[in-house]
Design a protein around this motif. Structure first.
Motif, PDB file in Angstrom:
ATOM      1  N   GLU A 123       2.277   1.518  -3.462  1.00 11.40           N
ATOM      2  CA  GLU A 123       1.350   1.937  -4.496  1.00 11.40           C
ATOM      3  C   GLU A 123       1.080   3.439  -4.177  1.00 11.40           C
ATOM      4  O   GLU A 123       1.079   4.280  -5.256  1.00 11.40           O
ATOM      5  CB  GLU A 123       0.255   1.344  -4.106  1.00 11.40           C
ATOM      6  CG  GLU A 123      -1.171   1.555  -5.167  1.00 11.40           C
ATOM      7  CD  GLU A 123      -2.243   1.027  -5.149  1.00 11.40           C
ATOM      8  OE1 GLU A 123      -3.143   1.113  -5.882  1.00 11.40           O
ATOM      9  OE2 GLU A 123      -2.378  -0.059  -4.282  1.00 11.40           O
ATOM     10  N   LYS A 124       0.838   3.944  -3.003  1.00  9.32           N
ATOM     11  CA  LYS A 124       0.808   5.522  -2.914  1.00  9.32           C
ATOM     12  C   LYS A 124       1.617   6.339  -3.172  1.00  9.32           C
ATOM     13  O   LYS A 124       1.703   7.445  -3.802  1.00  9.32           O
ATOM     14  CB  LYS A 124       0.281   5.756  -1.344  1.00  9.32           C
ATOM     15  CG  LYS A 124      -0.918   5.045  -0.725  1.00  9.32           C
ATOM     16  CD  LYS A 124      -1.136   5.686   0.700  1.00  9.32           C
ATOM     17  CE  LYS A 124      -2.478   4.996   1.222  1.00  9.32           C
ATOM     18  NZ  LYS A 124      -2.541   5.245   2.577  1.00  9.32           N
ATOM     19  N   ILE A 156       0.905  -1.199  -0.016  1.00  5.87           N
ATOM     20  CA  ILE A 156       0.061  -0.156  -0.030  1.00  5.87           C
ATOM     21  C   ILE A 156       0.850   1.272  -0.082  1.00  5.87           C
ATOM     22  O   ILE A 156       0.646   2.090  -0.842  1.00  5.87           O
ATOM     23  CB  ILE A 156      -1.124   0.016   1.288  1.00  5.87           C
ATOM     24  CG1 ILE A 156      -2.007  -1.099   1.126  1.00  5.87           C
ATOM     25  CG2 ILE A 156      -1.703   1.490   1.427  1.00  5.87           C
ATOM     26  CD1 ILE A 156      -2.829  -1.475   2.182  1.00  5.87           C
ATOM     27  N   LEU A 157       2.010   1.279   0.841  1.00  6.90           N
ATOM     28  CA  LEU A 157       3.047   2.372   0.787  1.00  6.90           C
ATOM     29  C   LEU A 157       3.481   2.583  -0.249  1.00  6.90           C
ATOM     30  O   LEU A 157       3.597   3.804  -0.922  1.00  6.90           O
ATOM     31  CB  LEU A 157       4.091   2.090   1.935  1.00  6.90           C
ATOM     32  CG  LEU A 157       4.764   3.362   2.485  1.00  6.90           C
ATOM     33  CD1 LEU A 157       3.991   4.139   3.189  1.00  6.90           C
ATOM     34  CD2 LEU A 157       5.733   2.544   3.362  1.00  6.90           C
ATOM     35  N   LYS A 199       1.830   6.551  -7.165  1.00  8.26           N
ATOM     36  CA  LYS A 199       0.623   7.296  -7.526  1.00  8.26           C
ATOM     37  C   LYS A 199       0.834   8.671  -7.477  1.00  8.26           C
ATOM     38  O   LYS A 199       0.555   9.671  -8.342  1.00  8.26           O
ATOM     39  CB  LYS A 199      -0.524   6.842  -7.045  1.00  8.26           C
ATOM     40  CG  LYS A 199      -1.152   5.462  -7.652  1.00  8.26           C
ATOM     41  CD  LYS A 199      -2.492   5.133  -7.330  1.00  8.26           C
ATOM     42  CE  LYS A 199      -2.924   3.814  -7.920  1.00  8.26           C
ATOM     43  NZ  LYS A 199      -4.112   3.508  -7.452  1.00  8.26           N
ATOM     44  N   LYS A 200       1.269   9.139  -6.238  1.00 12.81           N
ATOM     45  CA  LYS A 200       1.637  10.428  -5.970  1.00 12.81           C
ATOM     46  C   LYS A 200       2.878  11.156  -6.576  1.00 12.81           C
ATOM     47  O   LYS A 200       2.786  12.185  -7.151  1.00 12.81           O
ATOM     48  CB  LYS A 200       2.125  10.488  -4.332  1.00 12.81           C
ATOM     49  CG  LYS A 200       2.510  12.073  -3.942  1.00 12.81           C
ATOM     50  CD  LYS A 200       2.851  11.912  -2.554  1.00 12.81           C
ATOM     51  CE  LYS A 200       3.152  13.231  -2.061  1.00 12.81           C
ATOM     52  NZ  LYS A 200       3.853  13.247  -0.759  1.00 12.81           N
TER      53      LYS A 200
END
Length: 53
Positions: A14-15, A11-12, A18-19
């Motif tokens: 992926e964020k 999750i980290l 995307k950021k």
């Protein structure tokens, strides 16, 4: 078997991707405390799932 730590790291990552719109391994490794093998596995999984390009 995928454990909870792996899911949190996934999750980290992926964020972060995307950021920052970057999938460069060097940039991710410098910013996130993660080992190279796990990072490659996470990026591969995210691409298979269609979450990143």
């Amino acid at each position: 078997m995928i454990d909870r730590n792996y899911q949190k790291q996934k999750i980290l990552v992926e964020k972060f991707i995307k950021k920052n719109k970057k999938t460069d391994h060097r940039v991710i490794l410098n910013e996130i405390n993660i080992d190279y093998d796990t990072l490659i596995r996470i990026i591969s999984d995210l691409r298979k799932e269609g979450r990143i390009k």
